[in-house]
Design a protein around this motif. Structure first.
Motif, PDB file in Angstrom:
ATOM      1  N   SER A   1       0.845  -1.205   0.000  1.00  0.00           N
ATOM      2  CA  SER A   1       0.000   0.000   0.000  1.00  0.00           C
ATOM      3  C   SER A   1       0.874   1.247   0.000  1.00  0.00           C
TER       4      SER A   1
ATOM      5  N   ASP B   1      10.583   0.491   8.074  1.00  0.00           N
ATOM      6  CA  ASP B   1      11.424  -0.076   9.141  1.00  0.00           C
ATOM      7  C   ASP B   1      12.149  -1.358   8.744  1.00  0.00           C
TER       8      ASP B   1
ATOM      9  N   TRP C   1       1.335 -14.557  -0.231  1.00  0.00           N
ATOM     10  CA  TRP C   1       0.929 -14.428  -1.640  1.00  0.00           C
ATOM     11  C   TRP C   1       0.020 -13.232  -1.829  1.00  0.00           C
TER      12      TRP C   1
ATOM     13  N   ARG D   1      -2.987 -11.484  -3.151  1.00  0.00           N
ATOM     14  CA  ARG D   1      -4.291 -11.898  -3.664  1.00  0.00           C
ATOM     15  C   ARG D   1      -5.193 -10.676  -3.791  1.00  0.00           C
TER      16      ARG D   1
ATOM     17  N   ARG E   1      -8.365  -6.621   3.260  1.00  0.00           N
ATOM     18  CA  ARG E   1      -6.965  -6.698   3.692  1.00  0.00           C
ATOM     19  C   ARG E   1      -6.030  -7.343   2.677  1.00  0.00           C
TER      20      ARG E   1
ATOM     21  N   MET F   1      -3.600  -8.104  -0.417  1.00  0.00           N
ATOM     22  CA  MET F   1      -2.607  -7.104  -0.801  1.00  0.00           C
ATOM     23  C   MET F   1      -2.828  -6.421  -2.148  1.00  0.00           C
TER      24      MET F   1
HETATM   25  C1  LIG Z   1       0.251 -14.979   7.177  1.00  0.00           C
HETATM   26  C2  LIG Z   1      -0.615 -14.059   6.426  1.00  0.00           C
HETATM   27  C3  LIG Z   1      -1.300 -14.541   5.356  1.00  0.00           C
HETATM   28  C4  LIG Z   1      -2.028 -13.687   4.571  1.00  0.00           C
HETATM   29  N1  LIG Z   1      -2.570 -14.173   3.431  1.00  0.00           N
HETATM   30  C5  LIG Z   1      -2.822 -13.294   2.453  1.00  0.00           C
HETATM   31  C6  LIG Z   1      -2.937 -13.741   1.114  1.00  0.00           C
HETATM   32  O1  LIG Z   1      -2.906 -14.941   0.823  1.00  0.00           O
HETATM   33  N2  LIG Z   1      -3.078 -12.809   0.155  1.00  0.00           N
HETATM   34  C7  LIG Z   1      -3.108 -11.475   0.455  1.00  0.00           C
HETATM   35  O2  LIG Z   1      -3.157 -10.670  -0.474  1.00  0.00           O
HETATM   36  N3  LIG Z   1      -3.049 -11.021   1.708  1.00  0.00           N
HETATM   37  C8  LIG Z   1      -2.875 -11.893   2.703  1.00  0.00           C
HETATM   38  N4  LIG Z   1      -2.705 -11.450   3.984  1.00  0.00           N
HETATM   39  C9  LIG Z   1      -3.022 -10.046   4.338  1.00  0.00           C
HETATM   40  C10 LIG Z   1      -1.998  -9.042   3.867  1.00  0.00           C
HETATM   41  O3  LIG Z   1      -0.700  -9.573   3.869  1.00  0.00           O
HETATM   42  C11 LIG Z   1      -2.031  -7.760   4.680  1.00  0.00           C
HETATM   43  O4  LIG Z   1      -3.326  -7.355   4.942  1.00  0.00           O
HETATM   44  C12 LIG Z   1      -1.304  -6.661   3.879  1.00  0.00           C
HETATM   45  O5  LIG Z   1       0.055  -6.997   3.820  1.00  0.00           O
HETATM   46  C13 LIG Z   1      -1.498  -5.318   4.406  1.00  0.00           C
HETATM   47  O6  LIG Z   1      -0.743  -4.429   3.606  1.00  0.00           O
HETATM   48  P1  LIG Z   1      -0.134  -3.123   4.236  1.00  0.00           P
HETATM   49  O7  LIG Z   1       0.629  -2.428   3.168  1.00  0.00           O
HETATM   50  O8  LIG Z   1      -1.203  -2.410   4.944  1.00  0.00           O
HETATM   51  O9  LIG Z   1       0.812  -3.672   5.389  1.00  0.00           O
HETATM   52  P2  LIG Z   1       2.146  -4.493   5.387  1.00  0.00           P
HETATM   53  O10 LIG Z   1       2.241  -5.412   4.234  1.00  0.00           O
HETATM   54  O11 LIG Z   1       2.235  -5.074   6.751  1.00  0.00           O
HETATM   55  O12 LIG Z   1       3.249  -3.365   5.212  1.00  0.00           O
HETATM   56  C14 LIG Z   1       3.467  -2.395   6.211  1.00  0.00           C
HETATM   57  C15 LIG Z   1       4.937  -2.061   6.268  1.00  0.00           C
HETATM   58  O13 LIG Z   1       5.140  -1.003   7.213  1.00  0.00           O
HETATM   59  C16 LIG Z   1       6.263  -1.298   7.988  1.00  0.00           C
HETATM   60  N5  LIG Z   1       6.131  -0.618   9.277  1.00  0.00           N
HETATM   61  C17 LIG Z   1       5.378  -0.988  10.328  1.00  0.00           C
HETATM   62  N6  LIG Z   1       5.565  -0.153  11.361  1.00  0.00           N
HETATM   63  C18 LIG Z   1       6.458   0.776  10.938  1.00  0.00           C
HETATM   64  C19 LIG Z   1       7.071   1.894  11.564  1.00  0.00           C
HETATM   65  N7  LIG Z   1       6.798   2.209  12.822  1.00  0.00           N
HETATM   66  N8  LIG Z   1       7.954   2.640  10.858  1.00  0.00           N
HETATM   67  C20 LIG Z   1       8.241   2.310   9.574  1.00  0.00           C
HETATM   68  N9  LIG Z   1       7.700   1.243   8.939  1.00  0.00           N
HETATM   69  C21 LIG Z   1       6.811   0.496   9.620  1.00  0.00           C
HETATM   70  C22 LIG Z   1       6.229  -2.813   8.109  1.00  0.00           C
HETATM   71  O14 LIG Z   1       7.487  -3.359   8.418  1.00  0.00           O
HETATM   72  C23 LIG Z   1       5.777  -3.234   6.729  1.00  0.00           C
HETATM   73  O15 LIG Z   1       6.869  -3.432   5.875  1.00  0.00           O
HETATM   74  C24 LIG Z   1      -2.094 -12.311   4.887  1.00  0.00           C
HETATM   75  C25 LIG Z   1      -1.459 -11.823   6.019  1.00  0.00           C
HETATM   76  C26 LIG Z   1      -0.725 -12.684   6.782  1.00  0.00           C
HETATM   77  C27 LIG Z   1      -0.004 -12.158   7.960  1.00  0.00           C
END
Ligand SMILES: Cc1cc2nc3c(=O)[nH]c(=O)nc-3n(C[C@H](O)[C@H](O)[C@H](O)COP(=O)(O)OP(=O)(O)OC[C@H]3O[C@@H](n4cnc5c(N)ncnc54)[C@H](O)[C@@H]3O)c2cc1C
Length: 632
Positions: A27, A47, A62, A64, A424, A426
């Motif tokens: 995101s 981070d 993965w 999705r 949620r 990705m």
């Molecule tokens: C095991 C598992 C299986 C899943 N299965 C699927 C699936 O099959 N397909 C799918 O699409 N989604 C799946 N999801 C859901 C999906 O991975 C998450 O909802 C998605 O990654 C959220 O995207 P995001 O960009 O909000 O957060 P994230 O991908 O978590 O990215 C946030 C980033 O911010 C960084 N960050 C956090 N705090 C700080 C800080 N204080 N300072 C600087 N950086 C920081 C983190 O390190 C991370 O790199 C799964 C999740 C998990 C845990």
């Protein structure tokens, strides 16, 4: 201009930018690229050493998104996947990290501050509304503090790190059913979430491989030790009798479910990624992370021991454990309460919002907070409730009324727990990020507020997203006036298809692209000299995905988990056009023989009367499929 202040303690480095994005998951990355391409200076404070969050080599979830043949996500997320297939056909995770990293590095307006954990913010309060002045993070590799001042901030950290320091409203856990009248809801609100996971990957080697389990690993001697025998009838699931405090129950009523999930452990390229090694939803999903990681490792190594040494998988002899995640991937923690809260009911109604800026279409995949331990209650690790695909996601869930210069995108947006269980995933988070970055660019370039964009500039935001190749269900892209005035060398019927503003096949089978021969030309004759800006071409990315992989799961998105001998490298979608040339009034102004993207924008930046595109080889198809071609 960065200013470093050296002290006898730790260095302090000050930065100043337009938009500071905290968190570089998909995101945050897509938000940054979208904003940077609109001319905004962006800093990503991330981070980890790499971008991608849960999709990166550190966690390996993965990607999705929306279900359905023609509902694939386009925009920056598909650009990333197309680059990965071209550069990384073997789906090596380190190369995938570099693809995401270079996507940011290639944008001159993006500055990366990696290995830097945001831990504080300076804010002021004006008329009861908070404004962020700067954020500060600790960079692990340089032992220095980085402070970033910016006009706008975006929290893409997943965990909503800015929630507690910005004055924004947020919550954690599951809503009571009557709060938003959600069927999936629970009788009483609680602080339980979906858990976190450490995934494992294996590789087939062609020779016997031994595995010696560590002493600290848990021991499982049969499936019955950890598996839920799932009900795949698709009819209904009733709340379990053995729930001690009622908190594990999905409902005390019969709910229509798509299916409930078991814990598969078959080895193979298109098999499981062990998502179910999951814990912590019934603990504090932030404060207990380290303790949960330790427990997850004991489970992960125990499961591999079960597979290899305790009869779990009879064909596991030649498989080796190739990777175990040490960083728990998080599914859910704090969510912001924004201008609007999107619910299960909005999803079920198809999300027909006037301010649709993204879409989802993954089922409501509600994980049991007890995660791996849910087997003790004979209850599934996850229950999937149907969601229409696609459904619209409104702009108003990306900002709130309490902080005047902050957006959020990713899994922390303003949705209920039930809605989050779908939004949620990705590819959906990536679309949300792209929409948020584009909205932030309007705020910065037009001196507008986030809510002002909703009130005054929604059409501008949606038009920009459509131009960026994003699909907004129920919306059509407008063709530039300049193009509508041109004479084209195709039939009126073909012209109508090219200019219909629809850039993917319809559910009813209308293909929406024009077919041109390889070696053929498309020309625009304006009749007189015009100021030519950008040529935009949109080729067919092969929505069927049949030409990109023979492995089923890799067709959904180019990422692997375990790799068996049945793996075959990815191939660039056959329908993409590898070679083409562009001429203005007969003069060649652009040519390529390595194009592997579906959306191509070429800056013409000159005056001219006639523009011609000559199509050379595709990546395999015997004709060129063009959804759109126009000049603005
Ligand atoms: C095991 C598992 C299986 C899943 N299965 C699927 C699936 O099959 N397909 C799918 O699409 N989604 C799946 N999801 C859901 C999906 O991975 C998450 O909802 C998605 O990654 C959220 O995207 P995001 O960009 O909000 O957060 P994230 O991908 O978590 O990215 C946030 C980033 O911010 C960084 N960050 C956090 N705090 C700080 C800080 N204080 N300072 C600087 N950086 C920081 C983190 O390190 C991370 O790199 C799964 C999740 C998990 C845990």
């Amino acid at each position: 201009m960065n200013e470093t202040i050296r002290t006898d303690r730790m260095d302090r480095i000050d930065h100043e930018t337009d938009l500071c994005i905290v968190g570089g998951g998909l995101s945050g990355l897509c938000a940054a690229v979208a904003a940077a391409r609109e001319g905004v200076r962006v800093i990503i404070m991330q981070d980890r050493p790499m971008l991608g969050g849960n999709a990166s080599s550190e966690i390996r979830v993965w990607v999705r998104g929306a279900k359905g043949l023609h509902n694939r996500e386009t925009g920056i997320i598909s650009e990333l996947e197309e680059d990965n297939i071209y550069r990384n056909p073997e789906l090596n995770y380190s190369v995938w990290d570099s693809v995401m990293w270079e996507k940011a590095k290639n944008e001159k307006n993006i500055e990366l501050i990696l290995n830097c954990s945001c831990c504080d913010a300076e804010t002021v309060t004006e008329n009861g509304v908070s404004r962020i002045i700067s954020v500060t993070g600790w960079q692990l590799t340089t032992y220095s503090w980085h402070t970033v001042k910016a006009k706008y901030f975006a929290d893409c950290s997943g965990d909503s790190v800015l929630a507690t320091v910005s004055g924004a409203k947020w919550r954690v856990g599951r809503e009571a059913r009557n709060e938003y009248d959600e069927a999936i809801g629970h009788e009483l609100a609680d602080r339980k979430t979906m858990g976190m996971s450490c995934l494992i990957q294996a590789r087939e080697t062609g020779r016997p491989v031994k595995f010696v389990a560590p002493e600290w690993a848990h021991v499982y001697n049969s499936d019955a030790d950890f598996n839920f025998v799932c009900d795949r009838t698709g009819n209904s699931v009733r709340s379990p009798k053995k729930v001690a405090d009622g908190s594990l129950s999905i409902a005390d009523q019969t709910i229509n479910v798509v299916t409930s999930m078991s814990r598969p452990h078959k080895l193979g390229t298109s098999e499981t990624n062990f998502w179910w090694i999951e814990m912590g939803g019934d603990r504090d999903s932030i404060r207990d992370t380290e303790a949960m990681r330790d427990e997850l490792l004991k489970i992960a190594y125990g499961i591999w021991d079960f597979i290899k040494n305790r009869g779990g998988e009879p064909n596991s002899e030649n498989w080796e454990l190739s990777w175990v995640g040490f960083l728990p991937g998080k599914r859910e923690s704090r969510r912001y309460i924004g201008q609007y809260v999107m619910t299960e009911n909005d999803i079920e109604a198809g999300g027909k919002f006037e301010d649709t800026v993204a879409y989802g279409g993954w089922p409501m995949d509600d994980h049991n907070p007890a995660g791996f331990m849910s087997y003790e209650y004979s209850f599934p690790p996850s229950v999937l409730f149907p969601a229409p695909s696609p459904y619209g996601i409104p702009y108003r869930v990306l900002y709130g009324p309490d902080v005047s210069n902050m957006f959020f995108a990713g899994r922390n947006i303003s949705v209920t727990h039930a809605a989050l269980s779908s939004t949620r995933v990705m590819a959906t988070c990536a679309l949300i990020g792209q929409a948020m970055g584009t909205a932030a660019s309007i705020c910065i370039n037009k001196e507008e507020t986030p809510h002002g964009v909703y009130l005054n500039r929604l059409d501008e935001l949606q038009s920009k997203l459509l131009d960026q190749g994003c699909f907004l269900p129920g919306f059509k892209r407008r063709i530039p006036e300049l193009t509508l005035g041109a004479k084209l060398n195709i039939t009126d019927g073909e012209r109508a298809v090219l200019f219909n503003g629809e850039e993917r096949p319809d559910a009813d089978g209308k293909i929406n692209y024009v077919t041109l021969p390889v070696g053929g030309e498309l020309s625009f004759d304006f009749g007189e000299e015009k100021e030519l800006g950008t040529l935009r071409l949109l080729f067919d990315p092969d929505f069927s995905r049949k030409s990109v992989s023979k492995n089923k799961k890799m067709r959904v998105f180019a990422q692997a988990s375990s790799i068996g001998f049945d793996f075959s490298p990815m191939t660039v979608a056959a329908t993409l056009v590898k070679e083409f040339e562009v001429f203005v009034d007969g003069e060649k102004v652009f040519s390529t023989d390595t194009c592997h993207n579906s959306l191509v924008r070429i800056a013409l930046a000159r005056n001219g009367r006639k523009v011609t595109v000559r199509f050379g080889a595709t990546w395999g198809a015997d004709s060129v499929h063009l959804f759109s071609a126009d000049i603005s």
